[in-house]
Design a protein around this motif. Sequence first.
Motif, PDB file in Angstrom:
ATOM      1  N   ARG A  68      61.862  58.321  39.985  1.00 21.07           N
ATOM      2  CA  ARG A  68      60.481  58.623  40.356  1.00 21.07           C
ATOM      3  C   ARG A  68      59.925  59.674  39.406  1.00 21.07           C
ATOM      4  NH1 ARG A  68      59.482  59.115  46.550  1.00 21.07           N
ATOM      5  NH2 ARG A  68      58.052  57.391  46.185  1.00 21.07           N
ATOM      6  N   MET A  74      51.216  61.124  39.330  1.00 22.68           N
ATOM      7  CA  MET A  74      50.486  60.438  40.398  1.00 22.68           C
ATOM      8  C   MET A  74      49.738  61.435  41.271  1.00 22.68           C
ATOM      9  SD  MET A  74      50.295  59.437  43.812  1.00 22.68           S
ATOM     10  CE  MET A  74      51.869  59.428  44.651  1.00 22.68           C
ATOM     11  N   GLU A 105      38.778  48.288  44.288  1.00 23.86           N
ATOM     12  CA  GLU A 105      39.407  47.627  43.139  1.00 23.86           C
ATOM     13  C   GLU A 105      38.400  47.314  42.033  1.00 23.86           C
ATOM     14  OE1 GLU A 105      37.970  44.679  46.082  1.00 23.86           O
ATOM     15  OE2 GLU A 105      39.298  46.421  46.205  1.00 23.86           O
ATOM     16  N   GLU A 111      39.142  52.796  39.362  1.00 22.51           N
ATOM     17  CA  GLU A 111      39.918  52.079  38.350  1.00 22.51           C
ATOM     18  C   GLU A 111      40.429  52.999  37.236  1.00 22.51           C
ATOM     19  OE1 GLU A 111      36.261  50.431  35.506  1.00 22.51           O
ATOM     20  OE2 GLU A 111      37.423  49.048  36.743  1.00 22.51           O
ATOM     21  N   PRO A 114      45.028  54.127  37.749  1.00 21.47           N
ATOM     22  CA  PRO A 114      45.872  52.962  38.093  1.00 21.47           C
ATOM     23  C   PRO A 114      47.091  53.319  38.943  1.00 21.47           C
ATOM     24  CG  PRO A 114      46.081  53.542  35.750  1.00 21.47           C
ATOM     25  CD  PRO A 114      44.939  54.323  36.289  1.00 21.47           C
ATOM     26  N   LEU A 115      47.646  54.526  38.774  1.00 18.79           N
ATOM     27  CA  LEU A 115      48.796  54.915  39.596  1.00 18.79           C
ATOM     28  C   LEU A 115      48.414  54.979  41.071  1.00 18.79           C
ATOM     29  CD1 LEU A 115      50.529  57.716  37.457  1.00 18.79           C
ATOM     30  CD2 LEU A 115      51.324  55.376  37.856  1.00 18.79           C
ATOM     31  N   MET A 117      45.831  53.217  42.415  1.00 13.57           N
ATOM     32  CA  MET A 117      45.472  51.865  42.839  1.00 13.57           C
ATOM     33  C   MET A 117      46.698  51.020  43.166  1.00 13.57           C
ATOM     34  SD  MET A 117      42.263  51.725  43.099  1.00 13.57           S
ATOM     35  CE  MET A 117      42.116  49.954  43.355  1.00 13.57           C
ATOM     36  N   LYS A 118      47.861  51.387  42.623  1.00 10.93           N
ATOM     37  CA  LYS A 118      49.084  50.639  42.948  1.00 10.93           C
ATOM     38  C   LYS A 118      49.488  50.818  44.408  1.00 10.93           C
ATOM     39  CE  LYS A 118      51.207  50.648  38.332  1.00 10.93           C
ATOM     40  NZ  LYS A 118      52.352  51.147  37.513  1.00 10.93           N
ATOM     41  N   ASP A 119      49.092  51.930  44.993  1.00 11.07           N
ATOM     42  CA  ASP A 119      49.425  52.209  46.394  1.00 11.07           C
ATOM     43  C   ASP A 119      48.225  51.846  47.257  1.00 11.07           C
ATOM     44  OD1 ASP A 119      50.210  53.182  48.846  1.00 11.07           O
ATOM     45  OD2 ASP A 119      50.997  55.069  48.073  1.00 11.07           O
ATOM     46  N   HIS A 120      48.166  50.595  47.679  1.00  7.38           N
ATOM     47  CA  HIS A 120      46.982  50.156  48.415  1.00  7.38           C
ATOM     48  C   HIS A 120      46.873  50.817  49.792  1.00  7.38           C
ATOM     49  CE1 HIS A 120      50.089  47.309  49.854  1.00  7.38           C
ATOM     50  NE2 HIS A 120      49.381  47.269  50.962  1.00  7.38           N
ATOM     51  N   ASP A 234      56.545  60.607  49.955  1.00  3.56           N
ATOM     52  CA  ASP A 234      55.389  59.706  50.009  1.00  3.56           C
ATOM     53  C   ASP A 234      54.335  60.205  50.992  1.00  3.56           C
ATOM     54  OD1 ASP A 234      56.610  58.069  48.172  1.00  3.56           O
ATOM     55  OD2 ASP A 234      57.384  56.650  49.650  1.00  3.56           O
TER      56      ASP A 234
END
Length: 286
Positions: A68, A74, A105, A111, A114-115, A117-120, A234
Amino acid sequence: MNIPIGWIIALACALGGYALHGGHIMVLWQPTEVLTIVGAAVGTMIASNSMINLKKTFAALGGAFKGRTNIKQMHLDLLCLMFEILQKIKRDGLMSLEGDIEEPEASPLFEKYPLIMKDHHLVDFITDYLRMMLGGSLDVIQIESLMEQELDVHHQETHIPVASVTNVGDGLPAFGIVAAVMGVVHTMGSIGLPPAELGKLIGAALVGTFLGILLAYAIVSPVAKVLEQNAESDTRAYMAVKAILIASLNNFPPAAAVEFGRKVLFSYQRPTFAELDEGTKAVKGK
């Protein structure tokens, strides 16, 4: 890489100590004992979890073996995103976020990160509470209470894999005893054999107890602890978002509100004040 390295050290020391005492390593290889112990553990895990929980567990197990290294970046991106959101609210009002909230999105604001946006799930958490703020039907106390309830649910969900793997680890010593008892039963049924042969059977039975304890404490328990640490890590991002939005609702300026969020992150995973300051200055310059 910590998990495989730790496994290698634990197994090497356990088996090495046995060998140094004059034991023969191959005597410990008892496939039937392994089948009994591991098979019973896997079966119990399947029986005690729903399909959804099993999917969560296997997905979390995959994450436990991955490094990680980007967690600090992030968190920096998250703080910069929240700063940019608050700046936009301060400059153009809450209504200016309507398009960003409804389609994150496709949002130029989201946008850029991106880090995040990976975690919806995290994106949904942010947009849901911005939507509530936009609606204006809830006050600060109500929103904070609702956030706490959702964070409690999130905490319980992220600890489902932890509980599943921990239960497997807790059961392995008992399954080792089951395998040992079955080996003793087999030995008692062969009581007419010569003492040397009986000794081999008894030794094979005792391997079950050894394997159950070794697998529990040297193999499975460390994985459960890593899953627990990942789950706690998290959750910190969600707590940061909560702290930032509550501070904003209490009329703190964007820079101060984001600092509230930075402080709830683990010290080794949070950007420094200087790094955050540099990131927010870059946002202001855009």
